[in-house]
Design a protein around this motif. Structure first.
Motif, PDB file in Angstrom:
ATOM      1  N   HIS A  30      42.299   1.811  10.581  1.00  0.00           N
ATOM      2  CA  HIS A  30      41.964   3.270  11.061  1.00  0.00           C
ATOM      3  C   HIS A  30      40.289   3.472  10.674  1.00  0.00           C
ATOM      4  N   LEU A  42      44.074  10.646  14.253  1.00  0.00           N
ATOM      5  CA  LEU A  42      44.731  10.458  15.431  1.00  0.00           C
ATOM      6  C   LEU A  42      44.777  11.739  16.274  1.00  0.00           C
ATOM      7  N   HIS A  84      52.690  -0.070  12.791  1.00  0.00           N
ATOM      8  CA  HIS A  84      52.341   0.115  14.086  1.00  0.00           C
ATOM      9  C   HIS A  84      52.633   1.625  14.173  1.00  0.00           C
ATOM     10  N   TYR A  87      49.491   6.443  11.250  1.00  0.00           N
ATOM     11  CA  TYR A  87      47.880   6.692  11.680  1.00  0.00           C
ATOM     12  C   TYR A  87      47.486   7.571  10.521  1.00  0.00           C
ATOM     13  N   SER A 137      44.345   9.997  22.606  1.00  0.00           N
ATOM     14  CA  SER A 137      45.325   9.318  21.475  1.00  0.00           C
ATOM     15  C   SER A 137      46.760   9.290  22.187  1.00  0.00           C
ATOM     16  N   ASN A 140      48.040   5.469  22.602  1.00  0.00           N
ATOM     17  CA  ASN A 140      48.168   4.809  21.512  1.00  0.00           C
ATOM     18  C   ASN A 140      49.486   5.450  20.931  1.00  0.00           C
ATOM     19  N   ARG A 143      52.583   4.031  22.973  1.00  0.00           N
ATOM     20  CA  ARG A 143      52.696   2.596  22.785  1.00  0.00           C
ATOM     21  C   ARG A 143      53.712   2.309  21.356  1.00  0.00           C
ATOM     22  N   ALA A 144      52.951   3.226  20.517  1.00  0.00           N
ATOM     23  CA  ALA A 144      53.774   3.157  18.903  1.00  0.00           C
ATOM     24  C   ALA A 144      55.311   3.716  19.240  1.00  0.00           C
ATOM     25  N   HIS A 184      50.866   6.077  28.539  1.00  0.00           N
ATOM     26  CA  HIS A 184      50.522   4.578  28.433  1.00  0.00           C
ATOM     27  C   HIS A 184      49.632   4.233  29.711  1.00  0.00           C
TER      28      HIS A 184
END
Length: 186
Positions: A30, A42, A84, A87, A137, A140, A143-144, A184
């Motif tokens: 980060h 984040l 993963h 953040y 954000s 991300n 996807r996390a 996404h």
């Protein structure tokens, strides 16, 4: 079948970090490329704080679990420290999110709708049961959450079977699936 195959692929060779390795990885992942002494946040991706302010309350940063600990992460398992899912986030903003799942905030929630949640994260909003991250954000975050639900099926010690749906009312569920897919794609 696809989810099972993806689980096998992303689980093979996974390395569990201790807290020192996790902290080092967080600072590297980060890093603010405009100021390598800082980490980017984040929920306000245009803002950064010094790497040295880790766990320095009240204005430092700590680890935001996109998939919150209280929504099914194992006690001491690898899902707890998976980078993963982690953040950098301002300590106060992280506390404001708590364990709310991700969704578009309901502006009709007259009691608990708040936008922005705080000036520290001016593009966030929340309602009685969900948190909406800033547009930059959302992908991300989605996807996390997808990664966590695919990676952790409860087959490893100290982990739970994580899932997502359009009704995240049970402990091991996180986010509104249709919105996560949209975030996404966007």
């Amino acid at each position: 079948a696809l989810k099972a195959k993806l689980h096998d692929i992303i689980s093979a060779g996974a390395i569990e970090l201790d807290s020192n390795g996790e902290d080092t990885a967080m600072k590297a992942i980060h890093t603010d490329t405009n100021n390598t002494n800082n980490v980017l946040l984040l929920y306000n991706p245009t803002s950064s704080v010094p790497k040295s302010a880790y766990n320095d309350s009240p204005n430092g940063w700590n680890k935001e679990h996109c998939w919150p600990e209280s929504r099914g992460l194992g006690n001491e398992g690898p899902d707890q420290v998976d980078v993963h899912n982690l953040y950098a986030e301002h300590i106060g903003v992280n506390a404001l999110r708590g364990n709310l799942y991700f969704d578009e905030s309901n502006t009709n929630d007259a009691v608990l709708y708040l936008s922005p949640v705080t000036n520290i994260a001016p593009e966030t909003s929340r309602d009685s049961n969900s948190w909406e991250p800033p547009p930059a954000s959302k992908g991300n975050v989605a996807r996390a959450v997808f990664y966590m639900a695919t990676r952790y099926d409860g087959s490893e010690p100290d982990t739970s079977a994580l899932s997502f749906s359009d009704n995240p009312t049970h402990t091991n569920s996180m986010g509104i699936l249709t919105n996560l897919l949209l975030w996404h794609a966007q």
